[in-house]
Design a protein around this motif. Structure first.
Motif, mmCIF file in Angstrom:
data_model
loop_
_atom_site.group_PDB
_atom_site.id
_atom_site.type_symbol
_atom_site.label_atom_id
_atom_site.label_comp_id
_atom_site.label_asym_id
_atom_site.label_seq_id
_atom_site.Cartn_x
_atom_site.Cartn_y
_atom_site.Cartn_z
ATOM 1 N N LYS A 69 0.828 -1.202 0.000
ATOM 2 C CA LYS A 69 0.000 0.000 0.000
ATOM 3 C C LYS A 69 0.866 1.257 0.000
ATOM 4 C CE LYS A 69 -3.737 0.025 2.503
ATOM 5 N NZ LYS A 69 -4.691 -0.020 3.638
ATOM 6 N N PRO A 70 0.394 2.309 -0.646
ATOM 7 C CA PRO A 70 1.156 3.560 -0.669
ATOM 8 C C PRO A 70 1.047 4.305 0.654
ATOM 9 C CG PRO A 70 -0.943 3.884 -1.765
ATOM 10 C CD PRO A 70 -0.859 2.415 -1.421
ATOM 11 N N VAL B 199 -2.175 6.427 -6.819
ATOM 12 C CA VAL B 199 -3.344 6.259 -7.696
ATOM 13 C C VAL B 199 -3.094 6.931 -9.042
ATOM 14 C CG1 VAL B 199 -5.778 6.836 -8.000
ATOM 15 C CG2 VAL B 199 -4.974 6.013 -5.788
ATOM 16 N N SER B 200 -2.465 8.095 -9.013
ATOM 17 C CA SER B 200 -2.164 8.809 -10.249
ATOM 18 C C SER B 200 -1.229 8.001 -11.148
ATOM 19 C CB SER B 200 -1.524 10.156 -9.917
ATOM 20 O OG SER B 200 -1.142 10.833 -11.091
ATOM 21 N N LYS B 201 -0.279 7.299 -10.542
ATOM 22 C CA LYS B 201 0.703 6.529 -11.305
ATOM 23 C C LYS B 201 0.161 5.176 -11.762
ATOM 24 C CE LYS B 201 4.720 5.070 -12.862
ATOM 25 N NZ LYS B 201 5.302 5.609 -14.107
ATOM 26 N N PHE B 202 -0.474 4.433 -10.840
ATOM 27 C CA PHE B 202 -0.834 3.041 -11.125
ATOM 28 C C PHE B 202 -2.330 2.803 -11.367
ATOM 29 C CE2 PHE B 202 3.095 2.713 -8.520
ATOM 30 C CZ PHE B 202 3.908 2.099 -9.469
ATOM 31 N N ARG B 203 -3.156 3.847 -11.192
ATOM 32 C CA ARG B 203 -4.605 3.736 -11.407
ATOM 33 C C ARG B 203 -5.250 2.663 -10.539
ATOM 34 N NH1 ARG B 203 -5.734 8.556 -13.064
ATOM 35 N NH2 ARG B 203 -4.459 9.201 -14.839
ATOM 36 N N ARG B 204 -4.721 2.509 -9.351
ATOM 37 C CA ARG B 204 -5.296 1.596 -8.358
ATOM 38 C C ARG B 204 -4.851 2.056 -6.981
ATOM 39 N NH1 ARG B 204 -3.129 -4.134 -9.853
ATOM 40 N NH2 ARG B 204 -3.599 -3.362 -11.948
ATOM 41 N N LYS B 205 -5.518 1.548 -5.930
ATOM 42 C CA LYS B 205 -5.218 2.017 -4.580
ATOM 43 C C LYS B 205 -4.070 1.247 -3.935
ATOM 44 C CE LYS B 205 -8.627 3.311 -1.892
ATOM 45 N NZ LYS B 205 -9.893 3.323 -1.106
ATOM 46 N N VAL C 63 7.117 -3.896 -4.978
ATOM 47 C CA VAL C 63 7.888 -2.919 -4.201
ATOM 48 C C VAL C 63 8.897 -2.223 -5.117
ATOM 49 C CG1 VAL C 63 9.613 -2.653 -2.372
ATOM 50 C CG2 VAL C 63 7.577 -4.047 -1.971
ATOM 51 N N GLY C 64 9.480 -2.994 -6.035
ATOM 52 C CA GLY C 64 10.422 -2.423 -6.994
ATOM 53 C C GLY C 64 9.763 -1.417 -7.920
ATOM 54 N N GLN C 65 8.537 -1.725 -8.363
ATOM 55 C CA GLN C 65 7.801 -0.790 -9.227
ATOM 56 C C GLN C 65 7.542 0.532 -8.501
ATOM 57 O OE1 GLN C 65 4.204 -2.386 -10.924
ATOM 58 N NE2 GLN C 65 5.231 -4.175 -11.790
ATOM 59 N N ALA C 66 7.161 0.423 -7.240
ATOM 60 C CA ALA C 66 6.894 1.628 -6.455
ATOM 61 C C ALA C 66 8.170 2.447 -6.263
ATOM 62 C CB ALA C 66 6.298 1.246 -5.105
ATOM 63 N N LYS C 67 9.287 1.760 -5.972
ATOM 64 C CA LYS C 67 10.561 2.465 -5.784
ATOM 65 C C LYS C 67 10.998 3.152 -7.073
ATOM 66 C CE LYS C 67 12.594 -0.012 -1.870
ATOM 67 N NZ LYS C 67 13.709 -0.857 -1.382
ATOM 68 N N ASP C 68 10.804 2.482 -8.219
ATOM 69 C CA ASP C 68 11.159 3.076 -9.506
ATOM 70 C C ASP C 68 10.356 4.346 -9.767
ATOM 71 O OD1 ASP C 68 12.971 1.063 -9.951
ATOM 72 O OD2 ASP C 68 11.644 -0.121 -11.244
ATOM 73 N N ALA C 69 9.115 4.373 -9.238
ATOM 74 C CA ALA C 69 8.249 5.545 -9.399
ATOM 75 C C ALA C 69 8.469 6.562 -8.277
ATOM 76 C CB ALA C 69 6.786 5.117 -9.444
ATOM 77 N N ASP C 70 9.416 6.254 -7.383
ATOM 78 C CA ASP C 70 9.726 7.129 -6.249
ATOM 79 C C ASP C 70 8.509 7.338 -5.346
ATOM 80 O OD1 ASP C 70 11.526 8.576 -4.720
ATOM 81 O OD2 ASP C 70 11.017 10.484 -5.679
ATOM 82 N N ILE C 71 7.772 6.235 -5.124
ATOM 83 C CA ILE C 71 6.586 6.273 -4.265
ATOM 84 C C ILE C 71 6.818 5.337 -3.078
ATOM 85 C CG2 ILE C 71 4.122 5.740 -4.102
ATOM 86 C CD1 ILE C 71 3.896 6.430 -7.081
ATOM 87 N N GLU C 72 6.683 5.876 -1.886
ATOM 88 C CA GLU C 72 6.913 5.096 -0.671
ATOM 89 C C GLU C 72 5.724 4.170 -0.396
ATOM 90 O OE1 GLU C 72 7.920 5.809 4.096
ATOM 91 O OE2 GLU C 72 7.667 7.526 2.738
ATOM 92 N N VAL C 73 6.026 2.911 -0.075
ATOM 93 C CA VAL C 73 4.969 1.937 0.204
ATOM 94 C C VAL C 73 5.262 1.168 1.494
ATOM 95 C CG1 VAL C 73 4.235 1.594 -2.188
ATOM 96 C CG2 VAL C 73 6.109 0.200 -1.265
ATOM 97 N N ILE C 74 4.223 0.524 2.013
ATOM 98 C CA ILE C 74 4.337 -0.368 3.166
ATOM 99 C C ILE C 74 3.675 -1.690 2.802
ATOM 100 C CG2 ILE C 74 4.408 1.435 4.937
ATOM 101 C CD1 ILE C 74 1.380 1.115 5.268
#
Length: 395
Positions: free
Chosen positions: A158-159, A166-172, A186-197
């Protein structure tokens, strides 16, 4: 009433319902968006002024100047109501300057953002005795091992900041079923510079999702509230409400009011809870700190949140009120519900007969209003344009 209401965001039905809720009480509504195209809320007969200003993200300083210039021209201080998460973040970032010229419920800069941030929200919830799903941060040492041992699969990626995700991946969020998928997402989120848990999945179908919707006055006390139960959402299982009923659940008041009052919150908030299908325990999932998707349901049930906000801020508060009787009312966003129903049936989560029977109830529509039909017509044209665009692209 002399104070005008400035509503930020008119290209989604939350802004539209906010405009209507104020307009029915003859409040002068100045609706603000960054473009005419797609802003079907501007078509409402309740819009007194339609304003096009700078984009909240591309030119936030320009938007601050645009809004303050408008406020300075008014004889009475306007009320400012953001109706989308990016506008909430904008208001929070510029709260000190905006409060010089507008009436805004929140007085503590950063509190909106702190609540929208999943990491700090969970810390706050734990401090105030509200259960949150077990969580692992991806920058922890041996985070994969911790996920394997304490959360297990399937689990959720989760972000921390939902709007950017949501803006990047069109999902929550991402649902992952094994270690390989976990590392990939997790790698996809890091590549987009978005922090996730990474978070444990609370067992239970979508109808185990509930909301506590409340307004807190300038003393940070709950004055108006009701609770709802989601029946369907889109995207299915982890999306926004598309078919939701008003449902009185006293336990949610005990949890939600104590938490919001405890953190000194002011204004409207919606806490989303999930009821564990195995234990019956309610877990706090997230908090919306802007007007809810379900705003028209709240209005039809007897709570006009935008007007409650307006009256409180101009110093003429309405009498406290709670909706404690079930009214059989449902919120319906027809367009996305039809998309959701197709997926529910396709995956065997709901039967066609169950869905068919569910529709025979009084509804609070997301967009349609026979007394104010132009926004629905504009929305229909917008959809038609999208369909034509897709067909043209395929050909």
């Amino acid at each position: 009433m002399k104070n005008k209401a400035v509503v930020l965001g008119a290209n989604y039905y939350i802004g539209l319902s906010t405009i209507r809720c104020l307009g029915v009480h003859d409040v002068h509504v100045a609706a603000v968006d960054y473009a005419w195209e797609g802003a079907y809320g501007l078509e409402s007969k309740y819009v007194s002024e339609a304003l096009i200003g700078p984009h909240y993200k591309e030119d936030p300083e320009g938007l601050v100047a645009f809004l303050t210039d408008y406020a300075k021209q008014q004889s009475e201080t306007p009320v400012l109501i953001p109706t989308a998460d990016p506008y909430v973040e904008f208001v929070d970032a510029h709260l000190v300057e905006l409060k010089k010229h507008f009436l805004i419920p929140q007085t503590e800069q950063g509190l909106y953002t702190k609540i929208m941030d999943k990491g700090t929200l969970h810390t706050l919830a734990s401090e105030h005795g509200v259960a949150v799903p077990e969580t692992v941060e991806v920058d922890e040492e041996n985070f994969v091992q911790k996920v394997n041992e304490t959360i297990q699969y399937p689990c959720l990626v989760k972000p921390v900041d939902s709007p950017s995700f949501v803006s990047k991946f069109r999902r929550k969020l991402f649902k992952v079923h094994n270690e390989e998928e976990l590392l990939e997402k997790v790698g996809q989120a890091k590549d987009a510079d978005i922090e996730v848990i990474v978070q444990r999945m609370i067992p239970g179908f979508d109808d185990h999702m509930y909301t506590f919707d409340a307004y807190l006055n300038q003393e940070a006390k709950v004055t108006h509230w009701m609770t709802c139960q989601k029946l369907r959402q889109f995207p299915v299982n982890y999306g926004a409400s598309v078919y939701t009923q008003q449902k009185h659940v006293p336990e949610l008041y005990d949890l939600g009011a104590k938490f919001l009052e405890g953190i000194g919150y002011k204004g409207f908030a919606e806490i989303e809870f999930k009821k564990d299908a195995e234990t019956g325990r309610f877990y706090l999932i997230e908090i919306n700190v802007r007007i809810t998707n379900l705003n028209n349901l709240l209005y039809k049930a007897g709570l006009n949140i935008p007007y409650i906000t307006y009256r409180d801020l101009i110093g003429e508060p309405l009498e406290p009120k709670a909706i404690q009787e079930d009214q059989n009312l449902v919120f319906w966003y027809a367009y996305e519900d039809l998309l959701a129903v197709r997926e529910y049936i396709k995956t065997g989560q709901l039967s066609p007969s169950h869905v068919f029977r569910s529709y025979f109830r009084p509804k609070a529509h997301a967009i349609w209003d026979p007394k104010d039909p132009k926004p629905a017509v504009a929305f229909g044209k917008k959809l038609a344009g999208l369909v034509v665009g897709k067909v043209t692209k395929k050909n």
